[in-house]
Motif scaffolding. Structure first.
Motif, PDB file in Angstrom:
ATOM      1  N   ALA A   1       0.935  -1.061   0.120  1.00 53.38           N
ATOM      2  CA  ALA A   1       0.130   0.025   0.044  1.00 53.38           C
ATOM      3  C   ALA A   1       1.214   0.966  -0.013  1.00 53.38           C
ATOM      4  CB  ALA A   1      -0.807   0.258   0.825  1.00 53.38           C
ATOM      5  N   GLU A   2       1.697   1.204   0.707  1.00 53.18           N
ATOM      6  CA  GLU A   2       3.134   2.781   0.828  1.00 53.18           C
ATOM      7  C   GLU A   2       2.840   2.857  -0.676  1.00 53.18           C
ATOM      8  OE1 GLU A   2       5.271   2.133   4.415  1.00 53.18           O
ATOM      9  OE2 GLU A   2       6.421   3.785   3.358  1.00 53.18           O
ATOM     10  N   ILE A   3       3.948   1.550  -1.359  1.00 49.20           N
ATOM     11  CA  ILE A   3       4.564   1.559  -2.611  1.00 49.20           C
ATOM     12  C   ILE A   3       3.379   2.012  -3.423  1.00 49.20           C
ATOM     13  CG2 ILE A   3       5.428   0.256  -4.658  1.00 49.20           C
ATOM     14  CD1 ILE A   3       6.648  -2.277  -2.256  1.00 49.20           C
ATOM     15  N   ALA A   4       2.368   1.844  -3.336  1.00 43.81           N
ATOM     16  CA  ALA A   4       1.182   1.740  -4.602  1.00 43.81           C
ATOM     17  C   ALA A   4       1.154   2.970  -4.366  1.00 43.81           C
ATOM     18  CB  ALA A   4       0.413   1.653  -4.270  1.00 43.81           C
ATOM     19  N   SER A   5       1.206   4.411  -2.758  1.00 37.68           N
ATOM     20  CA  SER A   5       0.095   5.527  -2.848  1.00 37.68           C
ATOM     21  C   SER A   5       2.099   6.410  -2.909  1.00 37.68           C
ATOM     22  CB  SER A   5       0.053   5.673  -1.558  1.00 37.68           C
ATOM     23  OG  SER A   5       1.327   5.366  -0.580  1.00 37.68           O
ATOM     24  N   LYS A   6       3.291   5.591  -2.210  1.00 37.97           N
ATOM     25  CA  LYS A   6       4.619   6.245  -3.406  1.00 37.97           C
ATOM     26  C   LYS A   6       5.285   6.630  -4.790  1.00 37.97           C
ATOM     27  CE  LYS A   6       6.469   7.278   1.505  1.00 37.97           C
ATOM     28  NZ  LYS A   6       7.428   6.383   2.689  1.00 37.97           N
ATOM     29  N   LYS A   7       4.610   5.467  -5.329  1.00 40.60           N
ATOM     30  CA  LYS A   7       4.552   5.645  -6.730  1.00 40.60           C
ATOM     31  C   LYS A   7       4.247   5.549  -7.548  1.00 40.60           C
ATOM     32  CE  LYS A   7       8.141   2.156  -8.469  1.00 40.60           C
ATOM     33  NZ  LYS A   7       8.849   0.362  -8.154  1.00 40.60           N
ATOM     34  N   TYR A   8       2.536   5.404  -6.763  1.00 39.08           N
ATOM     35  CA  TYR A   8       1.843   5.407  -8.235  1.00 39.08           C
ATOM     36  C   TYR A   8       0.610   6.732  -7.824  1.00 39.08           C
ATOM     37  CZ  TYR A   8       4.220   1.599  -9.300  1.00 39.08           C
ATOM     38  OH  TYR A   8       5.712   0.545 -10.226  1.00 39.08           O
ATOM     39  N   GLY A   9       0.707   6.979  -6.709  1.00 37.37           N
ATOM     40  CA  GLY A   9      -0.022   7.624  -6.165  1.00 37.37           C
ATOM     41  C   GLY A   9      -1.287   7.249  -5.803  1.00 37.37           C
ATOM     42  N   VAL A  10      -2.014   6.045  -5.353  1.00 33.47           N
ATOM     43  CA  VAL A  10      -2.987   5.467  -5.532  1.00 33.47           C
ATOM     44  C   VAL A  10      -3.273   6.611  -3.630  1.00 33.47           C
ATOM     45  CG1 VAL A  10      -3.856   3.032  -3.997  1.00 33.47           C
ATOM     46  CG2 VAL A  10      -2.116   3.505  -6.235  1.00 33.47           C
ATOM     47  N   LYS A  11      -4.511   7.417  -3.429  1.00 34.48           N
ATOM     48  CA  LYS A  11      -4.948   7.234  -2.008  1.00 34.48           C
ATOM     49  C   LYS A  11      -5.920   6.097  -1.223  1.00 34.48           C
ATOM     50  CE  LYS A  11      -6.607  10.322  -5.040  1.00 34.48           C
ATOM     51  NZ  LYS A  11      -6.003  10.170  -6.324  1.00 34.48           N
ATOM     52  N   PHE A  12      -4.931   6.276   0.033  1.00 34.55           N
ATOM     53  CA  PHE A  12      -5.719   5.746   0.579  1.00 34.55           C
ATOM     54  C   PHE A  12      -6.733   6.196   1.806  1.00 34.55           C
ATOM     55  CE2 PHE A  12      -2.797   2.754  -1.540  1.00 34.55           C
ATOM     56  CZ  PHE A  12      -3.699   1.047  -0.959  1.00 34.55           C
ATOM     57  N   GLU A  13      -7.707   5.681   1.886  1.00 33.15           N
ATOM     58  CA  GLU A  13      -9.050   7.113   2.908  1.00 33.15           C
ATOM     59  C   GLU A  13      -9.334   5.685   3.881  1.00 33.15           C
ATOM     60  OE1 GLU A  13     -11.757   9.938   1.299  1.00 33.15           O
ATOM     61  OE2 GLU A  13      -9.699  10.530  -0.689  1.00 33.15           O
ATOM     62  N   TYR A  14      -9.265   6.143   5.232  1.00 33.17           N
ATOM     63  CA  TYR A  14      -9.227   5.102   5.798  1.00 33.17           C
ATOM     64  C   TYR A  14     -11.087   5.759   6.812  1.00 33.17           C
ATOM     65  CZ  TYR A  14      -5.122   2.448   4.935  1.00 33.17           C
ATOM     66  OH  TYR A  14      -3.887   2.610   4.179  1.00 33.17           O
ATOM     67  N   GLY A  15     -11.511   4.807   7.614  1.00 34.78           N
ATOM     68  CA  GLY A  15     -12.408   5.099   8.544  1.00 34.78           C
ATOM     69  C   GLY A  15     -13.097   5.904   7.337  1.00 34.78           C
ATOM     70  N   VAL A  16     -13.628   4.821   6.505  1.00 35.09           N
ATOM     71  CA  VAL A  16     -14.603   5.463   5.590  1.00 35.09           C
ATOM     72  C   VAL A  16     -15.473   4.804   5.482  1.00 35.09           C
ATOM     73  CG1 VAL A  16     -15.675   5.889   2.913  1.00 35.09           C
ATOM     74  CG2 VAL A  16     -13.317   7.519   4.341  1.00 35.09           C
ATOM     75  N   SER A  17     -16.606   4.579   5.303  1.00 35.41           N
ATOM     76  CA  SER A  17     -17.618   3.187   5.703  1.00 35.41           C
ATOM     77  C   SER A  17     -18.615   2.979   4.682  1.00 35.41           C
ATOM     78  CB  SER A  17     -18.396   2.688   6.481  1.00 35.41           C
ATOM     79  OG  SER A  17     -17.562   1.846   7.878  1.00 35.41           O
ATOM     80  N   VAL A  18     -18.547   2.009   3.721  1.00 31.42           N
ATOM     81  CA  VAL A  18     -19.401   2.257   2.628  1.00 31.42           C
ATOM     82  C   VAL A  18     -21.018   1.681   3.226  1.00 31.42           C
ATOM     83  CG1 VAL A  18     -19.934   0.476   0.597  1.00 31.42           C
ATOM     84  CG2 VAL A  18     -17.794   0.983   1.579  1.00 31.42           C
ATOM     85  N   THR A  19     -21.923   3.088   2.945  1.00 33.12           N
ATOM     86  CA  THR A  19     -23.405   1.716   3.339  1.00 33.12           C
ATOM     87  C   THR A  19     -24.225   1.524   1.985  1.00 33.12           C
ATOM     88  OG1 THR A  19     -23.505   4.487   3.000  1.00 33.12           O
ATOM     89  CG2 THR A  19     -23.443   3.642   4.800  1.00 33.12           C
TER      90      THR A  19
END
Ligand code: FAD
Length: 418
Positions: free
Chosen positions: A208-226
């Protein structure tokens, strides 16, 4: 092109990495405060590419009556008035013929061998430290009938690219000396020498860290799908506790919770939570170096760094995440019998989680009746093993590229009614 991935377990994180690498603008949403904090947290650690026999098989069917009567058996069924559980159970039984089990084995093996290739490519490209071991997985057997069944499976899988070695009892002890202290009868084994093991949780965090640093993937935590909104054959947005989120394409990777939200938009995927347990202890010199599968108790062992992980049990109890001591005890007892010289005086770390399981065995990857909604879910007992291959296939499908392997038996299309 904007992609919203729902869920950051093994399947969400590997999909995010693969799609990010291919130039998509990827955001991952996750209800927990970190990735791999649910089913991908403390699993058995096995990358068991060659372990392709599904739970639904004639062999398991013959053991069911005995297992259902015992509280310490590898499969526990807590009957409840749950139509999804009943439908899933009936479909599981329909898949317990030799013909169906062989067909599903071929699909699982094809994906497993492809996953190994994708995992090695990923490991060559990225430096990830996850207690990886490539010494293979040793399957041990306590009865002649089980060993004979294992041999038949090796022979069958050999026709489809499988390559495992059948071992005598002495060869088992030579390969894994820790087993010489075993109080459990061992009459022979099978060495899946191309199989591997590693810590799925560490792997996910670093990827996940590689994906965000190298490829700009954003991880948004505390977000629940309803919920999910649709219009015609398109998904228009995903509803969350933080508001509506829009993208051009959506990937469903909510593990055992995938069917809950798919059902709301008319897609009935036969995925049911199959609860599993693991224990982790500090390893000593009497713990096995090799990853083990005890076919009799359906328990797996992996040496992960300085820890020993032991995992097993299939409990059907709905969406109940609690740790039931009655299920932990048979795992500890089996492990103490197999490895009496491991340090059992220490405090044991316990964990339980829900495997997103399909009744036939293979996961569900790719297209849905909605043009911009894709699935990467239903990986059951093999989500760690199949993650790299599944996410590569998913990305190929989303890019309209021809995948490197046949998708037959791995998509939603195999179920008549969706
Ligand atoms: C005891 C045990 C042992 C296992 N051993 C092995 C093994 O040795 N080898 C192997 O290959 N596999 C093993 N597995 C299976 C493997 O761990 C799973 O197949 C895999 O973790 C599934 O990954 P996933 O990404 O589909 O699901 P998850 O890891 O559960 O990811 C789904 C994510 O979605 C999030 N989520 C759920 N609902 C919502 C919502 N409404 N909104 C936002 N986020 C949400 C969850 O928090 C979670 O992070 C084991 C499983 C268990 C339980």
């Amino acid at each position: 092109m904007k992609i919203l991935i729902l869920g950051s377990g093994l399947l969400g994180v590997t999909a995010a990495y693969e799609l990010g690498k291919r130039g998509f603008d990827v955001t991952v949403i996750e209800r927990k405060d970190a990735c791999a904090a649910d089913t991908s947290f403390a699993n058995g650690g096995q990358l068991s590419y060659s372990h392709a026999e599904p739970w639904a098989s004639a062999a398991v069917l013959s053991k069911l009556p005995k297992w259902l009567l015992r509280s310490d058996s590898p499969l526990v069924f807590r009957p409840r008035a749950d139509p999804d559980m009943i439908r899933w159970g009936l479909s599981f039984l329909r898949n317990c013929t030799s013909f169906r089990a062989d067909t599903n084995t071929v699909s699982i093996l094809r994906l497993g061998l492809y996953s190994r290739k994708c995992m090695h490519k990923l490991m060559d490209e990225e430096k990830i430290d996850f207690d990886f071991s490539n010494k293979g997985i040793l399957h041990i057997y306590s009865t002649q009938a089980e060993l004979e069944h294992g041999k038949r499976q090796v022979e069958f899988q050999g026709k489809f690219g499988g390559d495992e070695k059948i071992l005598t009892r002495d060869a088992v002890f030579e390969l894994e000396p820790a087993l010489t202290h075993s109080r459990q009868a061992i009459i022979g084994g099978i060495h899946a020498h191309h199989d591997e093991s590693g810590n799925a949780h560490s792997f996910c965090l670093q990827l996940a860290e590689i994906a965000s640093k190298k490829y700009g993937v954003k991880f948004e935590y505390g977000v629940s799908v309803t919920g999910i909104k649709k219009e015609g054959a398109q998904i228009t947005c995903v509803i969350t506790n933080k508001g509506e989120m829009k993208a051009d394409g959506y990937v469903m990777a909510l593990g055992s919770y995938s069917p809950v939200y798919l059902k709301k938009i008319g897609i009935n995927v036969p995925i049911y939570p199959m609860k599993g347990y693991s224990i982790t202890i500090n390893a000593n010199e009497f713990c096995p170096d090799l990853s083990l599968t005890d076919g009799t108790h359906k328990i797996v062992y992996s040496h992960l760094g300085d820890k020993l992980r032991v995992a097993g049990t299939a409990e059907f109890a709905g969406y109940d995440h609690s740790i039931n001591e009655k299920r932990i005890t048979p795992i500890v007892n089996a492990a103490r019998t197999l490895l009496p010289k491991a340090d059992w005086s220490q405090e044991i770390s316990k964990w339980a989680c829900l495997r997103p399981s399909t009744p036939d065995g293979p996961p569900i990857i790719g297209r849905t009746p909605y043009k911009n909604l894709f699935l990467n879910t239903g990986h059951g007992t093999l989500g760690w093993t199949q993650a790299a291959g599944s996410s590569t296939l998913l990305a190929d499908i989303m890019e309209n590229k021809t995948p490197e392997i046949l998708l037959h038996g791995l998509t939603l299309g195999r179920y008549k009614k969706v």
